[in-house]
Structure formats: structure tokens, C-alpha cells
Scaffold this motif. Structure first.
Motif, short mmCIF file in Angstrom:
data_model
loop_
_atom_site.label_atom_id
_atom_site.label_comp_id
_atom_site.label_asym_id
_atom_site.label_seq_id
_atom_site.Cartn_x
_atom_site.Cartn_y
_atom_site.Cartn_z
N LEU A 44 75.84 -18.81 -71.16
CA LEU A 44 75.96 -20.26 -71.36
C LEU A 44 76.02 -20.99 -70.01
O LEU A 44 75.34 -22.01 -69.83
CB LEU A 44 77.22 -20.59 -72.17
N GLU A 45 76.80 -20.48 -69.10
CA GLU A 45 77.02 -21.14 -67.81
C GLU A 45 75.95 -20.78 -66.78
O GLU A 45 76.02 -21.20 -65.64
CB GLU A 45 78.41 -20.81 -67.26
N GLN A 46 74.97 -19.99 -67.20
CA GLN A 46 73.87 -19.56 -66.34
C GLN A 46 74.38 -18.91 -65.05
O GLN A 46 73.96 -19.23 -63.94
CB GLN A 46 72.94 -20.73 -66.04
N PHE A 47 75.32 -17.97 -65.26
CA PHE A 47 75.87 -17.18 -64.15
C PHE A 47 75.25 -15.80 -64.20
O PHE A 47 75.49 -15.03 -65.13
CB PHE A 47 77.40 -17.09 -64.27
N GLY A 48 74.46 -15.47 -63.18
CA GLY A 48 73.77 -14.19 -63.15
C GLY A 48 74.40 -13.16 -62.24
O GLY A 48 74.03 -12.01 -62.25
N GLY A 49 75.37 -13.58 -61.43
CA GLY A 49 76.03 -12.66 -60.51
C GLY A 49 76.40 -13.36 -59.22
O GLY A 49 75.93 -14.45 -58.93
N ILE A 50 77.23 -12.69 -58.42
CA ILE A 50 77.77 -13.34 -57.22
C ILE A 50 76.74 -13.62 -56.15
O ILE A 50 76.92 -14.51 -55.35
CB ILE A 50 78.97 -12.56 -56.63
N GLU A 51 75.67 -12.87 -56.10
CA GLU A 51 74.66 -13.12 -55.07
C GLU A 51 73.39 -13.72 -55.65
O GLU A 51 72.32 -13.66 -55.03
CB GLU A 51 74.37 -11.82 -54.32
N GLU A 52 73.51 -14.32 -56.81
CA GLU A 52 72.37 -14.93 -57.49
C GLU A 52 72.44 -16.45 -57.36
O GLU A 52 73.46 -17.01 -56.99
CB GLU A 52 72.38 -14.55 -58.97
N THR A 53 71.35 -17.12 -57.70
CA THR A 53 71.35 -18.57 -57.81
C THR A 53 71.85 -18.90 -59.21
O THR A 53 71.21 -18.53 -60.20
CB THR A 53 69.94 -19.14 -57.59
N ASN A 54 73.00 -19.54 -59.30
CA ASN A 54 73.66 -19.81 -60.58
C ASN A 54 73.82 -21.30 -60.80
O ASN A 54 73.89 -22.07 -59.85
CB ASN A 54 75.06 -19.18 -60.59
N ASP A 55 73.93 -21.69 -62.08
CA ASP A 55 74.30 -23.07 -62.36
C ASP A 55 75.80 -23.22 -62.07
O ASP A 55 76.20 -24.06 -61.27
CB ASP A 55 73.99 -23.44 -63.81
N GLU A 57 101.72 -16.02 -62.51
CA GLU A 57 101.33 -14.69 -62.98
C GLU A 57 100.11 -14.74 -63.90
O GLU A 57 99.48 -13.72 -64.18
CB GLU A 57 102.51 -14.00 -63.71
N GLN A 58 99.77 -15.93 -64.36
CA GLN A 58 98.60 -16.15 -65.22
C GLN A 58 97.41 -16.46 -64.32
O GLN A 58 97.39 -17.48 -63.65
CB GLN A 58 98.89 -17.32 -66.17
N ALA A 59 96.42 -15.59 -64.30
CA ALA A 59 95.25 -15.80 -63.46
C ALA A 59 94.03 -15.18 -64.13
O ALA A 59 94.16 -14.32 -65.00
CB ALA A 59 95.47 -15.18 -62.08
N GLY A 60 92.86 -15.64 -63.74
CA GLY A 60 91.64 -15.10 -64.31
C GLY A 60 90.43 -15.86 -63.80
O GLY A 60 90.49 -16.59 -62.81
N TRP A 61 89.33 -15.71 -64.50
CA TRP A 61 88.06 -16.33 -64.11
C TRP A 61 87.96 -17.77 -64.62
O TRP A 61 88.54 -18.10 -65.65
CB TRP A 61 86.88 -15.54 -64.69
N VAL A 62 87.19 -18.58 -63.92
CA VAL A 62 86.85 -19.93 -64.35
C VAL A 62 85.46 -20.24 -63.82
O VAL A 62 85.08 -19.77 -62.74
CB VAL A 62 87.89 -20.98 -63.87
N TYR A 63 84.70 -21.00 -64.59
CA TYR A 63 83.35 -21.40 -64.18
C TYR A 63 83.42 -22.77 -63.50
O TYR A 63 83.97 -23.71 -64.08
CB TYR A 63 82.42 -21.45 -65.40
#
Length: 118
Positions: free
Chosen positions: A78-89, A102-108
Motif C-alpha cells: 500500500l505504501e509502495q515501500f520496496g526496501g531500504i535501498e529502493e526508491t519508495n513512496d 517501551e512501545q516501539a515499532g515501524w511507521v511509514y
């Protein structure tokens, strides 16, 4: 065998009742309210979160959800994330909750406003 679980902060169109919640609804295993540093940019149909020095202490409320690999893959698509070394939206970055460290994680997020007003 235990499956991998990923914690992701969602906001905007991925929240319950919003247009893209269907993308994650079947994958959600746990939900906790949260707040992270950043600011929202108005992109019209959806908001984008900016996490930079320009946030000036502002914060965004949302939900921390836990999903398995398939849920994370659905959000990446959905977020057009292909990877850390890619061109992403959107980039997928690590964030920490402002009220519960203590609450942590990923965010777009977007790296900048791309000319949209905030």
C-alpha cells in the motif's frame, strides 16, 4: 512454531473506519493507542507523516498494531515501500511512543513535505 510479529504505528487512512483499514484489518493481532513525534502533511486523499527537526515537538496520535509477515507485506505494498535501498513512496522507519518508551515499532513516513501544506 512461533510466527514473527511486527509492531507498526498506523495513522490516517489505515485507522479503523478509514478507507485503507481493510488493507490491515484481517491481519491485526493486537492494538494499543499511541503517540509519536512528527507532523501530518495534508496530501488530499490521505495524510503523510513527517518526522524531522521541522516537527518542533509536535506529535501524531494513532494506533500501534501487531501483525505477522503477511500484514507487514500488505502495508508495504500500500505504501509502495520496496526496501531500504529502493526508491519508495513512503519510507518505513523505527519510532518510539512518546508516552510509553517501551512501545516501539515501524511507521511509514515521508522524508519531506513534497510541497504539500501542513
Amino acid at each position: 512454531m512461533q510466527t514473527e510479529r511486527y509492531r507498526v504505528f498506523i495513522y490516517g487512512s489505515l485507522l479503523p473506519g478509514m478507507s485503507n483499514h481493510i488493507v490491515v484489518s484481517d491481519y491485526i493481532e493486537a492494538v494499543v493507542p499511541g503517540r509519536i513525534e512528527g507532523r501530518l502533511v495534508d496530501c488530499g486523499a490521505y495524510p503523510a507523516l513527517i518526522r524531522s527537526a521541522k516537527a518542533n515537538g509536535r506529535s501524531v496520535r494513532g494506533l500501534w498494531i501487531e501483525v505477522g509477515r503477511a500484514g507487514l507485506a500488505a502495508m508495504d505494498a500500500l505504501e509502495q515501500f520496496g526496501g531500504i535501498e529502493e526508491t519508495n513512496d513512503y519510507e518505513r522507519v523505527w519510532a518510539q511512543d512518546l508516552d510509553r518508551p517501551e512501545q516501539a515499532g515501524w511507521v511509514y513516513v515521508w522524508e519531506g513535505t513534497r510541497g504539500f501544506p501542513d
